[in-house]
Design a protein around this motif. Sequence first.
Motif, PDB file in Angstrom:
ATOM      1  N   ILE A  90     -44.462  19.390 -66.735  1.00  0.00           N
ATOM      2  CA  ILE A  90     -44.165  19.733 -68.292  1.00  0.00           C
ATOM      3  C   ILE A  90     -44.493  21.222 -68.428  1.00  0.00           C
ATOM      4  CG2 ILE A  90     -45.166  18.340 -70.960  1.00  0.00           C
ATOM      5  CD1 ILE A  90     -45.427  15.857 -68.808  1.00  0.00           C
ATOM      6  N   VAL A  91     -44.404  21.367 -69.726  1.00  0.00           N
ATOM      7  CA  VAL A  91     -44.773  22.587 -70.742  1.00  0.00           C
ATOM      8  C   VAL A  91     -44.640  22.063 -71.956  1.00  0.00           C
ATOM      9  CG1 VAL A  91     -44.430  25.295 -70.856  1.00  0.00           C
ATOM     10  CG2 VAL A  91     -43.559  24.387 -68.798  1.00  0.00           C
ATOM     11  N   MET A 147     -50.596  36.070 -75.191  1.00  0.00           N
ATOM     12  CA  MET A 147     -49.435  34.538 -75.221  1.00  0.00           C
ATOM     13  C   MET A 147     -48.291  34.580 -74.719  1.00  0.00           C
ATOM     14  SD  MET A 147     -49.616  32.174 -76.759  1.00  0.00           S
ATOM     15  CE  MET A 147     -50.816  32.083 -77.397  1.00  0.00           C
ATOM     16  N   ALA A 148     -47.509  35.479 -74.466  1.00  0.00           N
ATOM     17  CA  ALA A 148     -46.479  35.532 -73.152  1.00  0.00           C
ATOM     18  C   ALA A 148     -47.182  35.031 -71.567  1.00  0.00           C
ATOM     19  CB  ALA A 148     -45.779  36.840 -73.571  1.00  0.00           C
ATOM     20  N   ALA A 149     -47.678  36.180 -71.007  1.00  0.00           N
ATOM     21  CA  ALA A 149     -48.297  35.403 -69.902  1.00  0.00           C
ATOM     22  C   ALA A 149     -49.278  34.543 -70.093  1.00  0.00           C
ATOM     23  CB  ALA A 149     -48.921  36.676 -69.641  1.00  0.00           C
ATOM     24  N   ARG A 150     -49.713  33.571 -70.984  1.00  0.00           N
ATOM     25  CA  ARG A 150     -50.181  32.445 -70.979  1.00  0.00           C
ATOM     26  C   ARG A 150     -48.935  31.425 -71.013  1.00  0.00           C
ATOM     27  NH1 ARG A 150     -55.294  32.073 -75.716  1.00  0.00           N
ATOM     28  NH2 ARG A 150     -55.765  34.121 -75.292  1.00  0.00           N
ATOM     29  N   GLN A 151     -48.040  31.873 -72.070  1.00  0.00           N
ATOM     30  CA  GLN A 151     -47.124  31.189 -71.618  1.00  0.00           C
ATOM     31  C   GLN A 151     -46.224  30.649 -70.171  1.00  0.00           C
ATOM     32  OE1 GLN A 151     -43.371  32.179 -74.189  1.00  0.00           O
ATOM     33  NE2 GLN A 151     -43.803  29.602 -75.216  1.00  0.00           N
ATOM     34  N   ARG A 152     -46.121  31.424 -69.804  1.00  0.00           N
ATOM     35  CA  ARG A 152     -45.668  32.322 -68.153  1.00  0.00           C
ATOM     36  C   ARG A 152     -46.844  30.933 -67.170  1.00  0.00           C
ATOM     37  NH1 ARG A 152     -44.916  37.261 -69.255  1.00  0.00           N
ATOM     38  NH2 ARG A 152     -45.498  38.127 -67.434  1.00  0.00           N
ATOM     39  N   VAL A 153     -48.247  30.789 -67.257  1.00  0.00           N
ATOM     40  CA  VAL A 153     -48.848  30.369 -66.717  1.00  0.00           C
ATOM     41  C   VAL A 153     -48.595  29.131 -67.024  1.00  0.00           C
ATOM     42  CG1 VAL A 153     -51.672  29.884 -66.109  1.00  0.00           C
ATOM     43  CG2 VAL A 153     -50.955  32.179 -66.259  1.00  0.00           C
ATOM     44  N   ALA A 154     -48.168  28.361 -68.090  1.00  0.00           N
ATOM     45  CA  ALA A 154     -48.080  26.594 -68.250  1.00  0.00           C
ATOM     46  C   ALA A 154     -47.010  26.678 -67.363  1.00  0.00           C
ATOM     47  CB  ALA A 154     -48.028  26.628 -69.969  1.00  0.00           C
ATOM     48  N   VAL A 155     -45.710  27.507 -67.277  1.00  0.00           N
ATOM     49  CA  VAL A 155     -44.716  26.967 -66.137  1.00  0.00           C
ATOM     50  C   VAL A 155     -44.439  26.903 -65.559  1.00  0.00           C
ATOM     51  CG1 VAL A 155     -42.274  28.546 -65.900  1.00  0.00           C
ATOM     52  CG2 VAL A 155     -42.972  28.062 -68.733  1.00  0.00           C
ATOM     53  N   ALA A 156     -45.620  27.989 -64.793  1.00  0.00           N
ATOM     54  CA  ALA A 156     -46.098  28.230 -63.669  1.00  0.00           C
ATOM     55  C   ALA A 156     -46.589  26.643 -62.995  1.00  0.00           C
ATOM     56  CB  ALA A 156     -46.803  29.293 -63.232  1.00  0.00           C
ATOM     57  N   THR A 172     -39.943  29.842 -73.533  1.00  0.00           N
ATOM     58  CA  THR A 172     -39.933  31.353 -74.482  1.00  0.00           C
ATOM     59  C   THR A 172     -40.100  31.804 -75.628  1.00  0.00           C
ATOM     60  OG1 THR A 172     -37.666  30.715 -74.516  1.00  0.00           O
ATOM     61  CG2 THR A 172     -37.987  30.992 -71.950  1.00  0.00           C
ATOM     62  N   SER A 173     -40.336  31.135 -75.798  1.00  0.00           N
ATOM     63  CA  SER A 173     -40.646  30.930 -77.399  1.00  0.00           C
ATOM     64  C   SER A 173     -41.227  32.717 -77.521  1.00  0.00           C
ATOM     65  CB  SER A 173     -41.701  30.286 -78.225  1.00  0.00           C
ATOM     66  OG  SER A 173     -42.922  29.302 -77.808  1.00  0.00           O
ATOM     67  N   ALA A 174     -42.972  32.732 -76.697  1.00  0.00           N
ATOM     68  CA  ALA A 174     -43.675  34.131 -76.702  1.00  0.00           C
ATOM     69  C   ALA A 174     -43.427  35.543 -75.824  1.00  0.00           C
ATOM     70  CB  ALA A 174     -44.835  33.711 -76.270  1.00  0.00           C
ATOM     71  N   GLN A 175     -41.709  35.064 -75.620  1.00  0.00           N
ATOM     72  CA  GLN A 175     -41.555  35.456 -73.987  1.00  0.00           C
ATOM     73  C   GLN A 175     -40.533  37.383 -74.951  1.00  0.00           C
ATOM     74  OE1 GLN A 175     -42.597  35.600 -71.451  1.00  0.00           O
ATOM     75  NE2 GLN A 175     -43.677  33.786 -71.574  1.00  0.00           N
ATOM     76  N   ASP A 176     -40.806  38.043 -74.148  1.00  0.00           N
ATOM     77  CA  ASP A 176     -39.729  39.255 -75.021  1.00  0.00           C
ATOM     78  C   ASP A 176     -38.405  38.901 -74.121  1.00  0.00           C
ATOM     79  OD1 ASP A 176     -40.103  40.341 -72.305  1.00  0.00           O
ATOM     80  OD2 ASP A 176     -41.445  41.771 -73.253  1.00  0.00           O
ATOM     81  N   ALA A 177     -37.490  40.128 -73.589  1.00  0.00           N
ATOM     82  CA  ALA A 177     -36.575  39.504 -72.625  1.00  0.00           C
ATOM     83  C   ALA A 177     -36.828  39.450 -71.403  1.00  0.00           C
ATOM     84  CB  ALA A 177     -35.375  40.988 -73.309  1.00  0.00           C
ATOM     85  N   GLU A 178     -37.665  40.516 -71.069  1.00  0.00           N
ATOM     86  CA  GLU A 178     -37.944  40.452 -69.986  1.00  0.00           C
ATOM     87  C   GLU A 178     -38.821  39.322 -69.461  1.00  0.00           C
ATOM     88  OE1 GLU A 178     -40.868  42.856 -66.374  1.00  0.00           O
ATOM     89  OE2 GLU A 178     -40.631  43.505 -69.053  1.00  0.00           O
TER      90      GLU A 178
END
Length: 275
Positions: A90-91, A147-156, A172-178
Amino acid sequence: MITNRPGIELVDVRLDHPRGGAPLVCEASVRVTGGERVLIVGAAGVGTSRLAATVLGEVAPAAGRIEVLGRDVARLRRSSLRLLRRRIGIVPQDLCLFEDRSAQLNVVLPLEIDGIPRSISIERAARVLALLGLEAEAALPVGELAMAARQRVAVARALVREPELLIADHPTSAQDAEGAELVCGAISDAAGRGTACLVLGRDPALRAIAERDGWRQLALVHGALRPVSQIAMQGVALDDLLVDESSPIGGAAVEPAPPHNVLPFPLAARPAGAR
């Protein structure tokens, strides 16, 4: 690798608006099986996150049937529901991370709950963190991350168990294209291992990747789940619907949902002190 293994099945599901009025969702039916990647898009407040919360058993539907991994959610006791969620990644939108713990320790937590030996847990966490471009941040406290890195931690964290089902609410709401590419790549990696993946979101990068990579796409419009391709055939721009729910494609506009209309992290798995 698409299989016939059950992931999610919604049959004629109706979700009423918490404040009354027109239902948020009417007679929604969708099936997501192992290996599938399904994206549901919708304007803010139309009920996509509430639909995900209903799948997790956090919100009861007004009508219809919901099956998760072959189990009828409405028939499950709370204890059985908690056990079922251990098979689900769950993310949540609010991430629910321990900010004073490192990214690695946040990701390892589900495996510790499962009693996996630390050496194996660390190895599995390292793999999924690398998949999401977080090698350099693994040892840092989450509270120090962007925030973008935190969001990817939650995905991990959601993927580290190699779940049978993934439910990702605006991952991906806090992510840039990469960053969006990293998140969607990790989701596709899970799908390749047989995970049924249900993603909710509306940002352009996510939608572009889903279109490019052949994800099945549905839109929640005026309470109905409809294939995005069907909407396009009617000559209606999806971007217009994501901004303005009063488009004449059918039905009345839905009032914005209240602030709690966010996919909640399962209560049994929330950090200590979270409400």
